[in-house]
Write an enzyme that holds these catalytic residues in place. Structure first.
Site, PDB file in Angstrom:
ATOM      1  N   HIS A 151      -3.557 -17.737  -3.352  1.00 37.35           N
ATOM      2  CA  HIS A 151      -3.213 -16.895  -4.494  1.00 37.35           C
ATOM      3  C   HIS A 151      -2.549 -17.692  -5.607  1.00 37.35           C
ATOM      4  O   HIS A 151      -2.375 -17.182  -6.710  1.00 37.35           O
ATOM      5  CB  HIS A 151      -2.288 -15.761  -4.049  1.00 37.35           C
ATOM      6  N   LYS A 188       0.817  -1.211   0.000  1.00 38.39           N
ATOM      7  CA  LYS A 188       0.000   0.000   0.000  1.00 38.39           C
ATOM      8  C   LYS A 188       0.858   1.272   0.000  1.00 38.39           C
ATOM      9  O   LYS A 188       1.892   1.344   0.659  1.00 38.39           O
ATOM     10  CB  LYS A 188      -0.920   0.014   1.221  1.00 38.39           C
TER      11      LYS A 188
END
Length: 792
Positions: free
Chosen positions: A695, A112
């Protein structure tokens, strides 16, 4: 005369043109030249928007084909050596391989950008990293703007922030050791801009708003002393928080101006005015670059006029930060109701607001009287609207007592009642919530949304999918089941659509990373639940099995973090409203016979303020909101929560204070290293560390998951351990999902058998240790992209 400018503009295009061009290029349906042409058209369009509104300069260099940090890494020539690329000859295909990986190398790490929902690619640095330059794209963009007769102001991420946000995989390596070489790279960039006649360069240093150690503060002195010798004037930009405590030191830097964020930190204005050198300009970020509400222009003008009187031409006006974080334009919002639309301003509308402020200061209010009247009307409409403030919600908030955030009994007593009620085996197996969203499921939802099928047929199709999911779980031998979430498009939007106080845009897209765009819902008013949201679905799913069926909800903080939130009341108040709405759903699920209820909070850590001094206040109201949502049930009802891949160690007391009966976390990629903090902290409740990475399409072996469970049992007593994947399985296919879950169940049963054979009531190593197969990778404070599924 006050000047107007912006720090950056969204790059995706008002119709997400960049996204579609990128993905066509990746598929091989477009050439590099065609992708470059789309990018050039977008840049020209965005510059013209700025010029048409009379901004004094246009921002260049804010465009990126994937990410601005990656583009700067390429410009500096600091590409990860593991890719074996020549920076000077970098192609777009190679650029994208850095971001997306290739057959030989995984992608660069992504995390982020400060406390936003944008992600950047993390530079990989070590002692051998060089900064000898790369492709000329940055300079070509400045040339494009200059050729159009525009006053270009290139934007660069500053050297200290660049190093701060970078990582080294070499233990003990000090990134600041690279500062001298890095500054040579920056000087070469500035020299080339000077040669083009560029007057101003914006250098973004948001790291100046962080808690910095002395060595990092000293780095600013070193950096800007070196860069002063280069050519153009420098505007040092800070944003996302206050930099007031560094104002005196920063003001001594040899730069020509400063930008500060007065939306996030209005209190810092006085400190910067007092410290500002007589030669320097002060750019004030007075329009919110991170939210979508119209600016109260008269209120801002009241703030600006005394500053203009003091600074005169040294006053600049801007949004608080880059407009990257808001949608491009309201022009295509044709279905949004007129009242709500009148309260909003996307990036293009924020340019209009900026222009109005500049003209009002420079020419007088009469010149912009109509625009000011429209601003006044929008503010008055929001204040008066019955959609914004609901008396019943306000009354209920006022009636909330401290005891409502507490379960009836402490965990040690609750867990015994839950074990009696649920009758689960040691090491119970479960999943996190979602199952594969097949093409048929997506087509069903789309057909219902378009009105091609009726509500009854839609319900029948969704129930058929739920029945399939339940049968598969029973066949696999899972202990606690989920309904699979076939009816849900997204973990926030699904609930927001059923809550009052939420609105939804058609084209309110913002870039999350690369070609991935998200469309956050809008919290415009008091939030409440008019009727049950998930109860019928959960009741139906439970009717198909005798095993416990989890009710699945999104927690109040994640609902808050992944929305555009109203700015007329504290976020803590909105969080409490969300918590009460979810509390109602939790209680109704319990009444419907659901004995296990999961309240997901993948975004809890994302909400942490940038400065640690502000953490406690945030965690206090965030944890209270979760507890308020979860504490209306009886002791025998088990509350779960899920958190995605994040660094938990520094907030473990807060996680424990949430008092969820079971927490499931994403740990497989760190080979259970993240779990060690829970052990050191002596986390008191039950925990389910993820034993395989959702994932990846790779199906882990039974032995690999056993090894991870062995390691987990060294940290958490088996009696408090659950077995589950890392996260939801929405993005996977059924074949790999069933194979992986079958192996997971087998691993849990094998460990149960070993424990039973040894009569173990506490854990001792039962077999020779073997290295876990999951490679540890750096982790950041983010929810995983599997949870953030409101993307496209």
């Amino acid at each position: 005369m006050a000047r107007t400018h912006i720090l950056g503009f969204p790059r995706i295009g008002e119709r997400r043109e960049l996204k579609f061009a990128q993905e066509a290029f990746w598929r091989g349906d477009r050439t590099e030249a065609e992708l470059r042409d789309v990018a050039a058209q977008l840049r020209r369009r965005h510059w013209q928007l700025q010029a048409d509104r009379g901004l004094d300069t246009v921002a260049t260099g804010d465009f990126a084909y994937y990410d601005q940090m990656l583009s700067l890494t390429a410009l500096l020539g600091a590409l990860p050596r593991r890719f074996g690329l020549d920076p000077a000859r970098l192609t777009l295909t190679q650029y994208f391989e850095l971001a997306r990986g290739n057959r030989e190398q995984p992608a660069m790490e992504m995390t982020k950008w400060f406390d936003t929902n944008y992600h950047y690619l993390v530079p990989e640095l070590d002692a051998e990293t060089t900064f000898d330059g790369g492709p000329a794209w940055f300079f070509e963009e400045a040339d494009e703007a200059l050729a159009l007769g525009l006053r270009a102001r290139p934007v660069l991420i500053g050297p200290v922030t660049y190093l701060w946000l970078s990582k080294s995989h070499v233990a003990g390596f000090d990134r600041l050791a690279l500062l001298p070489q890095l500054l040579q790279g920056y000087r070469r960039i500035l020299d080339q801009l000077k040669a083009r006649g560029i007057e101003w360069v914006q250098i973004d240093e948001p790291a100046l708003c962080l808690d910095l150690e002395p060595a990092w503060l000293d780095a600013f002195d070193t950096a800007y002393a070196a860069l002063r010798e280069a050519g153009p004037k420098l505007l040092l930009a800070t944003y996302f928080d206050t930099a007031a405590d560094h104002a005196q030191r920063a003001a001594a830097l040899p730069v020509d101006g400063f930008h500060i964020d007065l939306v996030r930190a209005p209190e810092q204005l006085a400190a910067w005015q007092a410290a500002l050198p007589a030669h320097a300009v002060l750019s004030l970020g007075v329009i919110d670059g991170r939210n979508i509400w119209r600016t109260d222009l008269r209120r801002v003008l009241d703030t600006l006029r005394p500053v203009q009187a003091a600074l005169g031409e040294r006053l600049w006006l801007a949004p608080s930060c880059s407009l990257l974080h808001v949608p491009v334009s309201l022009a295509h919002e044709v279905r949004l109701d007129v009242e709500l639309k009148s309260w909003l301003a996307f990036a293009t509308e924020k340019l209009d607001e900026l222009s109005v402020l500049g003209r009002a200061l420079n020419q007088g209010d009469a010149v912009v009287a109509e625009a000011l009247a429209a601003s006044d009307a929008a503010q008055a409409s929001r204040r008066a609207s019955r959609r914004v403030v609901n008396p019943r919600v306000q009354q209920r908030l006022a009636a909330v007592s401290a005891g409502m955030a507490d379960r009836a009994s402490p965990f040690a007593e609750r867990i015994e009642r839950q074990r009696q009620a649920l009758q689960l085996p040691l090491l119970p197996t479960t999943t996190i919530g979602s199952f594969p969203q097949t093409a048929a499921i997506r087509q069903t939802r789309a057909a219902f949304k378009r009105g091609e099928i009726g509500a009854l047929e839609y319900l029948e199709r969704i129930r058929a999918e739920i029945a399939v999911a339940v049968r598969k779980q029973e066949a696999l031998g899972l202990d606690v089941l989920v309904h699979g979430e076939a009816e849900r498009n997204d973990m926030v939007e699904y609930f927001g659509e059923q809550l009052c106080g939420y609105g939804f845009t058609e084209n309110g897209w913002v870039q999350s990373y690369g070609s991935r765009c998200v469309k956050p819902p809008v919290i415009y008013g008091d939030v409440y639940r008019p009727e049950p949201m998930t109860v019928d679905t959960a009741r139906y799913a439970q009717s198909l099995t005798e095993r416990p069926m989890k009710g699945m909800l999104t927690g109040p903080i994640t609902m808050l973090q992944w929305s555009f939130v109203r700015d007329d009341q504290p976020r803590a108040t909105t969080a409490r409203q969300l918590a009460l709405a979810i509390r109602d759903e939790v209680c109704d699920l319990e009444q419907a016979g659901i004995r296990v209820i999961q309240i997901d909070e993948p975004a809890l850590r994302e909400g942490l303020p940038l400065r640690r001094a502000d953490w406690d206040a945030y965690l206090d109201w965030a944890v209270t909101a979760f507890r308020l949502s979860a504490s209306g049930v009886q002791d025998q009802t088990q509350i779960h929560t899920h958190m995605c891949y994040a660094e938990f160690n520094d907030i473990l007391p807060a996680i424990a204070a949430m008092d969820a009966d079971v927490i499931t976390i994403e740990t497989s990629r760190s080979a259970m290293e993240l779990l060690e903090g829970f052990g050191d902290f002596d986390y008191p409740n039950e925990i389910g560390p993820g034993v395989y990475d959702i994932h990846s399409p790779r199906v882990p072996s039974v032995q690999a998951m056993e090894r991870l469970l062995d390691r987990a049992c060294e940290v958490v007593p088996p009696q408090r351990l659950w077995v589950n994947p890392d996260c939801g399985l929405k993005t996977r296919g059924w074949e790999e999902t069933e194979a992986a879950l079958a192996n997971m169940v087998s691993a849990a049963r094998a460990l149960r058998a070993r424990l039973s054979a040894r009569g173990a009531t506490t854990w001792k190593r039962l077999s020779k240790p073997a290295a876990a197969t999951a490679a540890a990778v750096p982790h950041a404070g983010n929810a995983c992209t599997a949870c953030a599924t409101h993307a496209n």
